[in-house]
Enzyme design. Structure first.
Site, PDB file in Angstrom:
ATOM      1  N   GLU A  68     -17.302 -44.290  34.164  1.00  0.00           N
ATOM      2  CA  GLU A  68     -17.216 -42.920  34.657  1.00  0.00           C
ATOM      3  C   GLU A  68     -18.604 -42.022  34.658  1.00  0.00           C
ATOM      4  OE1 GLU A  68     -14.409 -41.207  31.664  1.00  0.00           O
ATOM      5  OE2 GLU A  68     -14.550 -39.062  32.742  1.00  0.00           O
TER       6      GLU A  68
ATOM      7  N   GLU B 176      -6.491 -33.122  24.940  1.00  0.00           N
ATOM      8  CA  GLU B 176      -6.583 -32.670  26.391  1.00  0.00           C
ATOM      9  C   GLU B 176      -5.013 -32.419  26.977  1.00  0.00           C
ATOM     10  OE1 GLU B 176      -8.976 -35.893  27.986  1.00  0.00           O
ATOM     11  OE2 GLU B 176     -10.675 -34.794  27.557  1.00  0.00           O
TER      12      GLU B 176
ATOM     13  N   ASP C   5     -18.279 -38.380  24.889  1.00  0.00           N
ATOM     14  CA  ASP C   5     -17.246 -39.238  25.450  1.00  0.00           C
ATOM     15  C   ASP C   5     -17.970 -39.994  26.722  1.00  0.00           C
ATOM     16  OD1 ASP C   5     -15.028 -39.809  26.967  1.00  0.00           O
ATOM     17  OD2 ASP C   5     -14.905 -38.162  28.384  1.00  0.00           O
TER      18      ASP C   5
ATOM     19  N   TRP D  81     -15.575 -26.997  27.526  1.00  0.00           N
ATOM     20  CA  TRP D  81     -15.453 -28.439  27.430  1.00  0.00           C
ATOM     21  C   TRP D  81     -16.544 -28.814  25.960  1.00  0.00           C
ATOM     22  CZ3 TRP D  81     -11.264 -30.707  28.971  1.00  0.00           C
ATOM     23  CH2 TRP D  81     -10.620 -30.092  30.197  1.00  0.00           C
TER      24      TRP D  81
END
Lengths: 665, 665
Positions: free
Chosen positions: A380, A273, A352, A528
């Site tokens: 998250e 990233e 993720d 992504w």
């Protein structure tokens, strides 16, 4: 920066039966950590029982059953590192431990008995932790912001300064009380001033912080910038095979360890990233990690190297590249190439931290590499500490998962404890959910994830439900209805969150960047690698051998199980397969009806949860309840938004009506 | 803050035939603006012809055909305000004008003849502009940023300071050269320091700026914060019917006009997208506007009140509320309630500057209200000055549009020129596309929109194509192939942009917030009232009388035309109706095949445009071409992204294959 004491706020017990044991502590030898254990026990005994627990020197270091009541600290080398054995016999309680941390953890265990008003008269409990490193990863930036932080700003950093104060100590107490023995205080994305953490700008404060941590048996770690030789050292390269670079790191580490002698080592995110790394120079991750490992080896330092490496410039049209394969493809070939003071830190899933993912196949693929599991208690993708989502049941499943790495000792827990492959540098890390909110975690119930992470990691015989109940009791007290209600809510919260969000393991469907709230196509045409591939007939990503082949990177029989639509578990079906909306699940429902049903159910369940909490609110501190209410309302609002967007999206796309004819827009 | 001169960069002509006319200028009376006209003519004559054009006093103020060659400025009250009549007779050229600005605009017209190497020997051209206010709206913030700015930062503001310098003058020259006579220099969203623009913090600089503008016949306007009485005056209210508030504004305006005597007035965005306004106090927009109008009336100030007012908290599930209706519903009932120095500023479409929208019905609905058309040359939704999109053909269509307000004089142009309803305070405003990029507009071809806006507004007999050709010639010179190529590219650019973006008038489908790049569902489940309602069978918003009823807010026969699927024009079909993908358009194609075809064609057309430009690159300055290339590449990249996302989205949703079997993902 006010703070509360979370589960270490002690409440006075007026009716405790076994007070006599707590009159005094017999200790022979002491050190910094044992002193902490003594002080913690004295504090708890004073606050809970109202007793001044005297410390008495015990010259022979053994228990004396017939003479005096009290608590004896007894060193016993047969007990493994950080373990303890607590037992009562006649007038005394004995805490045996093989090292100082064992006493500290034994003391906190004993304190939990007091907090829960449990008798210690027949106590006989031995615990030897299996996982060597039990760690937090804070994604705190030096400006005070926290990446993916949902509980305020950092209490480590503010305006590019380090803060060492009473909150630092309270933090250390909380960690030690649940057995966490290591922490990385700065974000893995090391930028700007954070690069300077290994320079004399910050040494004094870091040394002071590391000293406090040391009192509580906690090692300080730092995240490192792989490009530091250039940004800090003025070199023209950060090539790990360049001698100048290697020398720079070696000299830098001498300087760092001279100034922060207790430092545990470093965590590195490289080539991911946008972060710099060895790929820039055509080198491998092993080259990069080993260079740093050599530099910290003289100081017994560790290099923890993250495996979250993938191409984040994928073309959504490309159906061959599969981000899920990236960890396996990048690191499997490097098995055996890392030095022994390197640990690979591997996220639980291949993507993720989604609400549901398969376990990454990388854990089953490495035979000669130290490994650490990375989970995320910062919510998250699981409601950002506005929604209740107790994650310990997920982590429990992960730890119990059989990788089929070998015939015996093949679970994730056995791998990261070092038992599977006879390793010592292994562990578990959680991306932390704390901030400078007074209650540490924003949502008061999110503290159960911090507590639970430590307890699950330390105490191998605990279930997620045991831990939930224990946390409720030590936090909110002894009312039975309250305990049952909140424990039940916690235990149901992860499945409920899954119900109203992305279905059947497909993940994502969130708003880009901030990752909060529904957006079915939010990542569908982006770079992504996170797609659902829904069309008017069906949905899911074909990761079987006919598709990206990800499924067959697992060991057998997992590969076959995941590879086939027939045997793939429902909850992961869309992760592994593209199926028709009319495909019948093992549950007997069609995929589309499952989507509708779970989304309607999810909202109902949130409503029920709110009603249940309302009934027991009198047993919660008013401030806690008042903090919770707006979060519950937000959870309900957003659960409805998820329900309506997901159902509408798939109804509009498939044209298939809900058999129960509920409102879809 | 370097800058170029855009279309006022003069090139020397070596072979001009009619040099003798340009030997001298005969002038009797002069003022600030006439002095500017003289200086501009002298500069151009010097730079283009190499001639020192002497100024000669002409005591009787009339032309003298037989005596001396030269250019005569002759005042003639029969010519309307800001108009001119230029003609050649014998040795002289006469510029007749009714006021000073007429001379200035006449001079710039004469200069264009020189720039284009056209003979003036038989010139006889009269132009009297019809639209009184021809205005730019800059959305510049005082910190130097520009909302929806695509050409760098502000050249008016930096770090909360106003800049008045040579670039200010160049800016004024550019505006005057195309007939723009008013400008609002600050963002309609007036926040923070911008509120202080009407305080003595900024008076000196504003006065200096207004003076420069005045030399070029341009009036300075400011955007106003409706809540200024509270934020600046410390009052507890901004209620337009509160006497204290009214007095505050009156006193404030005395102070403002004492300090900036040339100020034209104010632009106000109230009760929109979070801005304060009269709704807060249960008052109408007329109450709000009239309060301010009274305060500025003693100074002949204008209040320009934006009609971009809508509910920006819409629930996507709500299919009754229609943002498209908001302008009409909010302002139609107020017709006739506004004072004469109030102008309502109305966006061309009912939504927000999409590549294709119907003309707002509000223009056909107001009979007793001064009106101003608002268009946007900042390419917010039309490629953000990375894509070529010459908007003047769109504006031309808008101005020619018959509203059926009345039997005669019912076009938008006739309304905003004041002819339709016999008004004097009317006009046209464009949201500006400038910034501190050296070429003013980022993409060099975007300057055609700035130039074209002014020319179209001033010169009622010009077509968009005339203007394009004229701009190409005055900017890039006289090569015929180059002129034809670029003119053709400009003229095709808006249709091409429409081809590869949102189809058939539905609009949006962009990424939220920044509005760049495709995102079909980007606004579909959001709160902005901008939906496409696509499902597996069809797409479009039913705004007929069976739907939201928006279609029938138009005057007849427009209402009937738009209300019926049969008569609604193809290019607006999905704006007005929800139809099946298999619905056959007037073009003979199905909706879905139209979507596929236009998106494949759009990309091909961009590629052709690039090839065409490449062929004539030698006729462009190298710096210009080098600036253009990365933008062209970006346009092609994004056109492909639009094509693939839109086609894939609708293929996946409809399951209908492309009859030509091209690649869809």
């Amino acid at each position: 920066m006010e703070y509360e004491k979370a589960w270490l706020k002690y409440h006075r017990l007026s009716n405790y039966k076994d007070c006599t044991f707590f009159c005094c502590i017999y200790v022979r030898e002491s050190d910094l950590v044992i002193e902490t254990a003594i002080k913690e026990l004295q504090l708890a005994v004073k606050e809970i029982l109202g007793i001044d627990c005297d410390r008495i020197h015990n010259p022979n270091g053994r228990e004396e059953y017939n003479m005096n009541s009290g608590i004896y600290f007894v060193a016993d080398q047969s007990i493994q590192k950080e373990g303890y054995h607590i037992y009562a016999k006649e007038q005394v309680i004995v805490i045996q431990a093989g090292d100082s941390k064992g006493f500290l953890y034994g003391v906190f265990e004993l304190i939990r008995y007091l907090q829960r008003n449990q008798s210690v008269r027949n106590i006989d409990y031995k615990m030897e932790p299996d996982i060597p490193y039990r760690m937090l990863n804070h994604w705190d930036n030096l400006d005070g912001s926290i990446e993916r932080g949902y509980a305020g700003n950092s209490f480590f950093f503010q305006d590019n300064e380090i803060m060492v104060n009473e909150r630092t100590r309270m933090y250390a107490r909380l960690l030690a009380s649940v057995g966490i023995n290591a922490t990385v205080i700065n974000n893995v994305n090391v930028k700007d001033c954070a690069t300077d953490l290994i320079s004399d700008m910050y040494f004094d404060k870091l040394r002071a912080m590391a000293s406090i941590f040391k009192e509580y048996g906690i090692q300080l770690f730092l995240s490192l910038n792989f490009a530091a030789p250039m940004e800090l050292g003025g070199l023209h390269s950060a090539d790990p095979l360049n001698e100048e670079v290697r020398t720079w790191w070696k000299e830098k580490m001498v300087e760092v360890y001279q100034n922060i002698p207790n430092l545990g080592g470093f965590l590195i995110k490289a080539d991911s990233e946008g972060r710099p790394g060895p790929f820039t120079y055509g080198r491998t991750h092993a080259d990069g990690a080993n260079m740093l490992a050599e530099a910290v080896a003289p100081f017994e330092g560790l290099i923890i190297w993250r495996c979250f490496v993938y191409n984040c410039q994928q073309d959504w049209r490309d159906k061959v590249t599969d981000r899920a394969r990236a960890g396996y493809d990048n690191f499997k070939p490097l098995d055996g190439k890392f030095l022994d003071n390197v640990i690979l830190q591997i996220k639980n899933g291949p993507m993720d931290f989604q609400v549901r993912e398969p376990i990454t196949p990388l854990f089953g693929a490495l035979h000669h590499t130290n490994q650490m599991l990375e989970v995320q208690i910062a919510q998250e993708y699981t409601g950002q500490q506005k929604h209740i989502c107790y994650l310990i049941p997920m982590f429990e499943q992960i730890l119990q998962f059989h990788t089929y790495l070998q015939d015996q000792k093949d679970t994730i827990r056995e791998i990261i404890s070092g038992q599977a492959l006879n390793q010592k540098n292994c562990g578990i890390a959680a991306v932390a959910n704390t901030g400078n909110d007074s209650n540490w975690t924003g949502h008061d119930l999110a503290a159960a994830n911090l507590y639970g992470f430590g307890r699950l990691a330390y105490q191998k015989d605990c279930t997620a439900e045991d831990i939930a109940r224990e946390w409720v009791e030590v936090t909110f007290g002894s009312n039975k209805e309250m305990i049952t209600t909140i424990t039940d809510i916690l235990m149901r919260s992860w499945p409920i969150y899954e119900q109203y969000t992305a279905p059947l393991g497909i993940g994502w469907m969130v708003n880009p960047n901030h990752h909060y709230g529904p957006n079915v196509d939010g990542y569908e045409y982006d770079r992504w690698g996170t797609y659902h591939r829904a069309d008017h007939l069906g949905i899911g990503v074909d990761r079987s051998e006919r598709g990206t082949g990800y499924a067959i990177t697992y060991q057998e029989p997992l590969a076959s199980t995941y590879n086939s639509v027939e045997t793939c578990p429902d909850e992961l079906l869309l992760f592994f397969h593209h199926v028709s909306y009319t495909h019948i699940l093992k549950s007997g429902k069609s995929v589309i009806q499952h989507i509708y049903d779970t989304h309607f159910d999810g909202v109902e369940n949130v409503e029920n949860m709110m009603k249940a909490l309302d009934k027991i609110k009198e047993y919660l501190p008013l401030a806690v309840y008042n903090r919770m209410v707006p979060r519950l309302e937000e959870q309900l609002r957003l659960a409805k938004e998820w329900r309506d967007q997901i159902n509408t999206y798939f109804y509009r796309k498939s044209g298939i009506i809900d058999t129960k004819n509920r409102t879809i827009y």
